[in-house]
Design a protein around this motif. Structure first.
Motif, mmCIF file in Angstrom:
data_model
loop_
_atom_site.group_PDB
_atom_site.id
_atom_site.type_symbol
_atom_site.label_atom_id
_atom_site.label_comp_id
_atom_site.label_asym_id
_atom_site.label_seq_id
_atom_site.Cartn_x
_atom_site.Cartn_y
_atom_site.Cartn_z
ATOM 1 N N ALA A 1 47.244 44.311 50.039
ATOM 2 C CA ALA A 1 46.967 42.922 49.660
ATOM 3 C C ALA A 1 46.130 42.234 50.732
ATOM 4 C CB ALA A 1 48.283 42.169 49.453
ATOM 5 N N HIS A 2 46.439 42.507 51.996
ATOM 6 C CA HIS A 2 45.649 41.928 53.092
ATOM 7 C C HIS A 2 44.193 42.394 53.004
ATOM 8 C CE1 HIS A 2 49.385 40.534 54.429
ATOM 9 N NE2 HIS A 2 49.594 41.307 55.488
ATOM 10 N N LEU A 3 44.010 43.666 52.749
ATOM 11 C CA LEU A 3 42.650 44.208 52.649
ATOM 12 C C LEU A 3 41.893 43.581 51.492
ATOM 13 C CD1 LEU A 3 40.511 46.214 53.593
ATOM 14 C CD2 LEU A 3 41.567 47.948 52.117
ATOM 15 N N MET A 4 42.560 43.445 50.359
ATOM 16 C CA MET A 4 41.920 42.831 49.200
ATOM 17 C C MET A 4 41.515 41.386 49.499
ATOM 18 S SD MET A 4 40.764 43.020 46.150
ATOM 19 C CE MET A 4 41.444 44.573 45.549
ATOM 20 N N TYR B 1 45.649 32.401 54.694
ATOM 21 C CA TYR B 1 46.404 33.285 53.794
ATOM 22 C C TYR B 1 47.546 33.947 54.558
ATOM 23 C CZ TYR B 1 47.257 38.054 52.023
ATOM 24 O OH TYR B 1 47.831 39.244 51.652
ATOM 25 N N LEU B 2 47.264 34.484 55.736
ATOM 26 C CA LEU B 2 48.304 35.102 56.555
ATOM 27 C C LEU B 2 49.350 34.077 56.993
ATOM 28 C CD1 LEU B 2 46.191 37.466 58.857
ATOM 29 C CD2 LEU B 2 47.527 38.087 56.832
ATOM 30 N N PHE B 3 48.894 32.887 57.330
ATOM 31 C CA PHE B 3 49.811 31.820 57.724
ATOM 32 C C PHE B 3 50.803 31.522 56.601
ATOM 33 C CE2 PHE B 3 51.178 27.442 57.928
ATOM 34 C CZ PHE B 3 51.403 27.203 59.273
ATOM 35 N N LEU B 4 50.285 31.409 55.400
ATOM 36 C CA LEU B 4 51.144 31.110 54.257
ATOM 37 C C LEU B 4 52.127 32.254 53.979
ATOM 38 C CD1 LEU B 4 48.492 29.384 52.022
ATOM 39 C CD2 LEU B 4 50.775 28.461 52.426
ATOM 40 N N ARG B 5 51.659 33.478 54.055
ATOM 41 C CA ARG B 5 52.536 34.625 53.815
ATOM 42 C C ARG B 5 53.631 34.700 54.879
ATOM 43 N NH1 ARG B 5 51.091 39.938 50.791
ATOM 44 N NH2 ARG B 5 53.308 39.539 50.522
ATOM 45 N N LEU C 1 49.480 36.520 46.119
ATOM 46 C CA LEU C 1 48.468 35.818 45.332
ATOM 47 C C LEU C 1 48.534 34.323 45.588
ATOM 48 C CD1 LEU C 1 46.232 35.892 43.268
ATOM 49 C CD2 LEU C 1 47.958 35.890 41.443
ATOM 50 N N ALA C 2 49.747 33.771 45.711
ATOM 51 C CA ALA C 2 49.890 32.347 46.019
ATOM 52 C C ALA C 2 49.306 32.025 47.387
ATOM 53 C CB ALA C 2 51.360 31.945 45.963
ATOM 54 N N ALA C 3 49.555 32.915 48.348
ATOM 55 C CA ALA C 3 48.984 32.723 49.680
ATOM 56 C C ALA C 3 47.462 32.780 49.629
ATOM 57 C CB ALA C 3 49.520 33.777 50.641
ATOM 58 N N ALA C 4 46.936 33.673 48.784
ATOM 59 C CA ALA C 4 45.479 33.778 48.636
ATOM 60 C C ALA C 4 44.899 32.503 48.050
ATOM 61 C CB ALA C 4 45.142 34.976 47.747
ATOM 62 N N VAL C 5 45.599 31.915 47.087
ATOM 63 C CA VAL C 5 45.139 30.652 46.500
ATOM 64 C C VAL C 5 45.027 29.578 47.580
ATOM 65 C CG1 VAL C 5 45.768 28.759 44.942
ATOM 66 C CG2 VAL C 5 45.980 31.132 44.174
ATOM 67 N N GLY C 6 46.070 29.450 48.388
ATOM 68 C CA GLY C 6 46.037 28.450 49.444
ATOM 69 C C GLY C 6 44.963 28.723 50.472
ATOM 70 N N LEU D 1 42.123 30.378 50.095
ATOM 71 C CA LEU D 1 40.795 30.137 49.525
ATOM 72 C C LEU D 1 40.530 28.651 49.314
ATOM 73 C CD1 LEU D 1 40.690 33.091 46.974
ATOM 74 C CD2 LEU D 1 39.357 32.875 49.080
ATOM 75 N N ILE D 2 41.574 27.889 48.974
ATOM 76 C CA ILE D 2 41.383 26.440 48.809
ATOM 77 C C ILE D 2 40.862 25.829 50.093
ATOM 78 C CG2 ILE D 2 42.600 24.231 48.546
ATOM 79 C CD1 ILE D 2 44.369 25.534 46.471
#
Length: 639
Positions: free
Chosen positions: A36-39, A147-151, A159-164, A166-167
Motif C-alpha cells: 500500500a505504501h508503494l502504491m 498519508y503515513l502520518f494518518l496511518r 485508502l482513507a489515509a491516501a485520501v487525506g 492527497l487532499i
C-alpha cells in the motif's frame, strides 16, 4: 503517558507503546502495509509529475508563467550551493549579488538544505532540472508523508489515509505555491515535524525525541523557516489542548515532564546547530525587520475559503475566483461543498465517537479555529475590500517579533491540514464494514460519493508555463571571462530585479558549472533593508536595493518601452552609479524575460546606446566596456 500508537490497529486516542508490539507482529504488519505504501508513493509521484509536466517538457527553456522571478531566485539559491561547497564560502551572506554591498541570505529563502543535498544534480544537470525535481518531489512527498502520518496516528484504512494525504499534498494552496516556491511546497517537512512532536509525551524516550526533533528543526529551518514557525505553533497548540482534554490537570502534570525535557534537548540541539544562521538573521549585516510585503495585501479574504481556485477543474469551467493576493498565494479556495462536508464529518464523528476520540477532534478544531482567525490578518478582507473598522486576532501580533515577518495568508495551510485529517477520518468510517459509525451501507456509499464529488472541483490543473530567454553563448561559453576581472562586476540589461531576473540566472548557471572564476552583479531579487546606513539597521524590508536613477532608466525602458531624451545630468548620474556598482562590463542579450513575456529590447538598446555609446557584438550579445572614472560616452569617442 504516551501518544505513540501502532497503526493500523489503533489510533492516537487509543495509544499503546511501540515496545509492546512483538517482532512477529511487527513483521506481519510490515508485510501487509508495504504494498500500500508503494502504491501511494507511485500515485503521489504520478500526480506531481502531472502538475509539473510543463517544466519537464523543456526544463531548460520553460518557466512557471505565474512567477518567473521566484523560480529564477530559487535557481540562483540552488546554484549557490555548488559555489558554496566548491569555495567553502559563507552560506548566509554573499557579495556576488547586490555589488558592492552584498545580501544577507539568512534573511532570505536560501533553502540551504536543498542547495547542499542537490548540489551534485545542480552541477551536472543544471539548476533548471534541480528546480523541477525538487518541486515534483515536494508535492509527491507532502502527500506521501501525510498519508503515513494518518496511518500512524488516526486511521486504520490505507485508502482513507491516501485520501487525506492527497487532499493536502495537492490542495489548492500547495499547487498555487508550486508556481515558484520550493519552500512552501515542502509540506513533507511539516508532516515529519508534527509526527515527532506527538511523540514527546513518551516516557523514557525524552532524550531521543529531543535530539531527533532538534535535528528536524535544524533541517526545517533551512528548508522553510516560516513554515517551520507555523508547524511549531500548530503542533504545540494541538499537543497542549490534547493533553489537557484527555488527561486533566493531574495526568497532564505527569505528561508534561517528558515533554519539557524533550523540548529542552531540542532547544539545545537546534540552538547549537542554528546559532550562526540565527545570529545572521537577527544581528547580521543588512538585517531588517518585517518583510518587503504588505500584510494588508497578504491576508486571506474571507470569501476565498468558500470559492474555487482558478488553477483547478472548477477554474477551467469558469467557476474559479480571483481573490488571492497573487497566483502563488491562493492558499485556501476549498469550495463550499468541501466546507459543508467538513462540518458534517466533524459533527458525525463527534456525535458517535468515544470520549477519547473526541479529544483529538477537539484539539483539531481548536487549531483550525485559531489558524483560521490568524489567516484573515489584522483587518477583515471581504470580496477584495478591507474593512478597517473590524480588527481581528492578528492585529495584536503585527508588532510581535517573528509574527511581524510572517504573512497571514499562509496560516491557511494549517487549516487545510485539519480539513485533510478530518475528511480522512470520515473516509475511514465509510470504508470500514465493521464497527463503523456509519451503520447503513447506503449511507456509507453516499458519503463515499460525496467525498469524491467535493474533491473533483478543486482537483489541480498542470502549472502554466512559458518560454524564457535562453542563456547567452557569451555566458555559457565562458567568453565573459575576457571582459571582466576575477570577481569583477558585470551585468546584463536591465539590472536584475523583481521583474527581470535574467542577470541572476546567468550568474546562477555559471556558478552551477563550477570553475575557479566568478563574477558579481549589482542589484538583484532578494529581501533587504530600506537603506544601508547604520540608522537603517532596524528598518523594514524591501525587495532589492534602493533604486538608483540609472537602474530606473533601464528598467522603464525594458518594462514599458520608455525612451527619454537623455541629458548630461543623466550621463553624469550614470557615471556615479556605474562607479558605485564598480561595473566593468554591461551586455544586452538577444532576448529578455519579463514577468509575463519578453521585455522591450529595442527601447533598452536605444537608451543604453545614448548613455554608453555604440556597443560591440560579441557572440550573441551586445557589449559595453566600462572604464572607471571615464564618462560613459567619452570613452567610446576616445576609442
Amino acid at each position: 503517558m504516551t501518544i505513540a500508537a501502532p497503526a493500523p490497529e489503533t489510533d492516537l486516542t487509543t495509544a499503546t507503546p511501540d515496545d509492546e508490539i512483538t517482532p512477529d507482529e511487527a513483521g506481519t504488519r510490515k508485510k501487509r502495509t508495504w504494498p500500500a505504501h508503494l502504491m501511494m508513493a507511485v500515485v503521489s509521484l504520478a500526480a506531481a509529475v502531472y502538475v509539473c509536466q510543463g517544466l519537464w517538457a523543456a526544463p531548460y527553456r520553460n518557466v512557471v508563467a505565474e512567477n518567473v522571478s521566484d523560480q529564477g531566485q530559487f535557481e540562483w539559491m540552488l546554484s549557490y550551493g555548488v559555489y558554496m561547497l566548491q569555495h567553502l564560502s559563507n552560506p548566509f551572506f554573499t557579495d556576488l549579488l547586490n555589488a558592492p554591498r552584498g545580501v544577507n541570505l539568512a534573511m532570505n529563502t536560501s533553502s540551504t538544505f536543498y542547495a547542499v543535498v542537490f548540489a551534485p544534480l545542480t552541477h551536472f544537470a543544471g539548476a533548471q532540472v534541480t528546480f523541477a525535481t525538487i518541486m515534483t518531489l515536494n508535492l509527491a512527498g507532502s502527500a506521501f508523508v501525510w498519508y503515513l502520518f494518518l496511518r500512524r496516528w488516526l486511521v486504520r484504512s490505507g485508502l482513507a489515509a491516501a485520501v487525506g494525504g492527497l487532499i493536502f499534498g495537492f490542495s489548492p494552496g500547495l499547487v498555487s505555491h508550486a508556481n515558484g516556491h520550493l519552500n512552501w511546497t515542502s509540506g513533507w517537512m511539516v508532516g515529519i515535524v508534527a509526527y515527532w512532536v506527538l511523540k514527546l509525551p513518551e516516557r523514557g524516550h525524552w532524550l531521543r525525541n529531543g535530539i531527533v526533533l532538534g535535528l528536524l528543526c535544524t533541517m526545517g529551518f533551512s528548508v522553510a523557516a516560516e513554515a517551520l514557525f507555523f508547524a511549531a505553533q500548530a503542533s504545540g497548540l494541538f499537543l497542549f489542548v490534547w493533553l489537557l482534554s484527555r488527561a486533566g490537570l493531574r495526568e497532564a502534570k505527569t505528561a508534561i515532564k517528558p515533554v519539557l525535557l524533550s523540548l529542552g534537548v531540542t532547544a539545545v540541539v537546534a540552538g547549537t546547530l542554528l546559532a550562526w544562521p540565527l545570529y545572521m538573521h537577527f544581528a547580521g549585516p543588512l538585517k531588517f525587520s518585517g518583510t518587503g510585503f504588505g500584510m494588508k495585501q497578504f491576508s486571506e479574504d474571507l470569501v476565498a475559503y468558500a470559492a474555487f481556485p482558478l488553477q483547478s477543474v472548477a477554474g477551467r469551467f469558469g467557476w474559479g475566483a480571483d481573490l488571492a493576493p497573487n497566483a502563488t498565494e491562493a492558499t485556501s479556495f476549498l469550495g463550499v461543498p468541501l466546507i459543508v462536508l467538513f462540518f458534517v464529518a466533524l459533527a458525525l464523528l463527534w456525535r458517535r465517537s468515544a470520549p477519547d476520540r473526541r479529544v483529538t477532534l477537539r484539539a483539531l478544531s481548536v487549531v483550525a479555529i485559531v489558524f483560521f482567525m490568524l489567516s484573515l490578518g489584522p483587518r477583515l478582507q471581504f470580496l477584495g475590500e478591507e474593512h478597517s473598522n473590524i480588527p481581528l486576532l492578528y492585529a495584536l501580533l503585527t508588532e510581535v517579533p517573528l509574527f511581524d515577518s510572517a504573512l497571514p495568508v499562509r496560516y491557511t495551510f494549517v487549516v487545510v491540514i485539519v480539513f485533510a485529517l478530518v475528511i480522512a477520518m470520515l473516509a475511514d468510517e465509510v470504508l470500514r464494514s465493521r464497527d463503523s459509525l456509519i451503520r447503513s451501507r447506503t449511507a456509507r456509499i453516499g458519503f463515499g460519493v460525496a467525498i469524491v464529488a467535493v474533491l473533483v472541483p478543486i482537483a489541480p490543473l498542470p502549472l502554466k508555463t512559458m518560454e524564457r530567454s535562453p542563456e547567452p553563448v557569451f555566458i555559457s561559453s565562458g567568453h565573459w571571462e575576457d571582459y571582466v576581472s576575477d570577481h569583477g562586476v558585470i551585468t546584463s540589461l536591465p539590472l536584475s530585479s523583481e521583474v527581470a531576473v535574467d542577470a541572476m540566472r546567468w550568474q546562477a548557471y555559471t556558478m552551477a558549472r563550477g570553475g575557479d572564476r566568478m563574477f558579481k552583479i549589482p542589484a538583484g531579487y532578494w529581501l533587504g533593508p530600506q537603506d544601508y546606513t547604520e540608522a537603517g539597521r532596524h528598518d523594514t524590508g524591501r525587495l532589492g536595493p534602493p533604486e538608483r536613477p540609472t537602474a530606473k532608466l533601464f528598467y522603464r525602458a525594458a518594462r514599458w518601452g520608455n525612451r527619454p531624451q537623455l541629458t548630461n545630468l543623466d550621463r553624469a548620474q550614470a557615471r556615479i552609479d556605474l562607479a558605485y556598482w564598480k561595473v566593468e562590463t554591461i551586455f544586452l542579450p538577444a532576448e529578455l524575460t519579463g514577468p509575463k513575456g519578453h521585455l522591450n529590447r529595442d527601447a533598452l538598446l536605444q537608451v543604453a546606446t545614448e548613455m554608453l555609446g555604440e556597443p560591440e557584438q560579441v557572440d550573441d550579445v551586445l557589449v559595453w566596456r566600462i572604464r572607471p572614472g571615464v564618462d560613459p560616452v567619452d570613452q567610446w569617442e576616445e576609442g
